[in-house]
Design an enzyme around this catalytic site. Sequence first.
Site, PDB file in Angstrom:
ATOM      1  N   CYS A 113       0.862  -1.182   0.000  1.00  0.00           N
ATOM      2  CA  CYS A 113       0.000   0.000   0.000  1.00  0.00           C
ATOM      3  C   CYS A 113       0.896   1.228   0.000  1.00  0.00           C
ATOM      4  CB  CYS A 113      -0.878  -0.015   1.249  1.00  0.00           C
ATOM      5  SG  CYS A 113      -1.937   1.439   1.394  1.00  0.00           S
ATOM      6  N   HIS A 155      -9.064  -3.703  -1.819  1.00  0.00           N
ATOM      7  CA  HIS A 155      -8.091  -2.842  -1.134  1.00  0.00           C
ATOM      8  C   HIS A 155      -8.548  -1.375  -1.186  1.00  0.00           C
ATOM      9  CE1 HIS A 155      -3.698  -1.878  -0.188  1.00  0.00           C
ATOM     10  NE2 HIS A 155      -4.219  -0.690  -0.482  1.00  0.00           N
ATOM     11  N   GLU A 156      -8.973  -0.922  -2.370  1.00  0.00           N
ATOM     12  CA  GLU A 156      -9.343   0.495  -2.522  1.00  0.00           C
ATOM     13  C   GLU A 156     -10.656   0.821  -1.813  1.00  0.00           C
ATOM     14  OE1 GLU A 156      -7.059   2.387  -3.428  1.00  0.00           O
ATOM     15  OE2 GLU A 156      -5.823   0.759  -4.190  1.00  0.00           O
ATOM     16  N   HIS A 159     -10.093   1.368   1.773  1.00  0.00           N
ATOM     17  CA  HIS A 159      -9.563   2.703   2.095  1.00  0.00           C
ATOM     18  C   HIS A 159     -10.701   3.698   2.338  1.00  0.00           C
ATOM     19  CE1 HIS A 159      -5.235   2.731   1.843  1.00  0.00           C
ATOM     20  NE2 HIS A 159      -5.199   2.154   0.656  1.00  0.00           N
TER      21      HIS A 159
HETATM   22 ZN    ZN Z   1      -3.565   1.241  -0.180  1.00  0.00          ZN
END
Ligand code: ZN
Length: 208
Positions: A113, A155-156, A159
Site C-alpha cells: 500500500c 483494497h481500494e 480505504h
Molecule cells: Zn492502499
Amino acid sequence: MTQTILKLRQTGEPVLRESARALGLDEIRSPEIQRLIGAMRDTLRDAPGVGLAAPQVGFSLQLAIIEDRTEYQQGVPASQLAERDRVPLPFQVIVNPKLSIIDPMTRLFFEGCLSVAGFTALVPRAAKVRVEGLDEKGRALLIEAEGWQARILQHEVDHLQGKLYLDSMLPRSFMTTANYARCWKDKPVCEVCAALGLPETLAQWAIV
Ligand code: ZN
C-alpha cells in the site's frame, strides 16, 4: 502538461481511518473533483502503483482510481502473473462504490500500500467481487472482477471505509519490501506459509 504530484499520507494520519463521504453528482462533475482525479492519476503513475484512494492524498471522499499498466508487469515472471491472475487494467475512476462478494473463497498473496510505504504482507481477499458505483462523469458503473483486479478493488474500497490491509493481513507475514524481494518473491504462497509457520490451508478458505 504539468503534473501534479500529491503527498501520499502514511499510516497514522487520521484521514486514513475515517469513513469517507459520498460525492453528489454535481460535485463529481465539478472542476475541483476533475482536477483532483487528474492529480491522483499523476500521483499514482509517479509512485508507481495500481490503485489510489482519495483519503491517501488527504481527501475524505469516496473516490478511488485503479490502473495496472502493461509496463508494470514486464518485470514480473509469467508464472507469478498467472498465479495472481494479473492482467493489464485500463485507468478506471470509481466513485461511491458498494462492494459485494460473489465468491467468498479466499486468495492469499502479498499486498502493499502506498500509505504503508516500504512494507508488504500476505492478505486474504475474496476471489470474486462486484462493485457498483459511478464513474468520473457520474454514470452508473458496474464491475465484476476476479483475480488481481478483485484484490485491488477490495483494497481500494477498504480505504474509503477507513481500513488498511494491516487490519486483515496475516501478521507473521508482515515484512519490508526489501526482505520480500531478497527472500520470498520467487516462492509460491504455500511454501511461504510453511516457512513462516502459517498453516498452508490458509491459502484457501472462505471469508464472510
Ligand atoms: Zn492502499
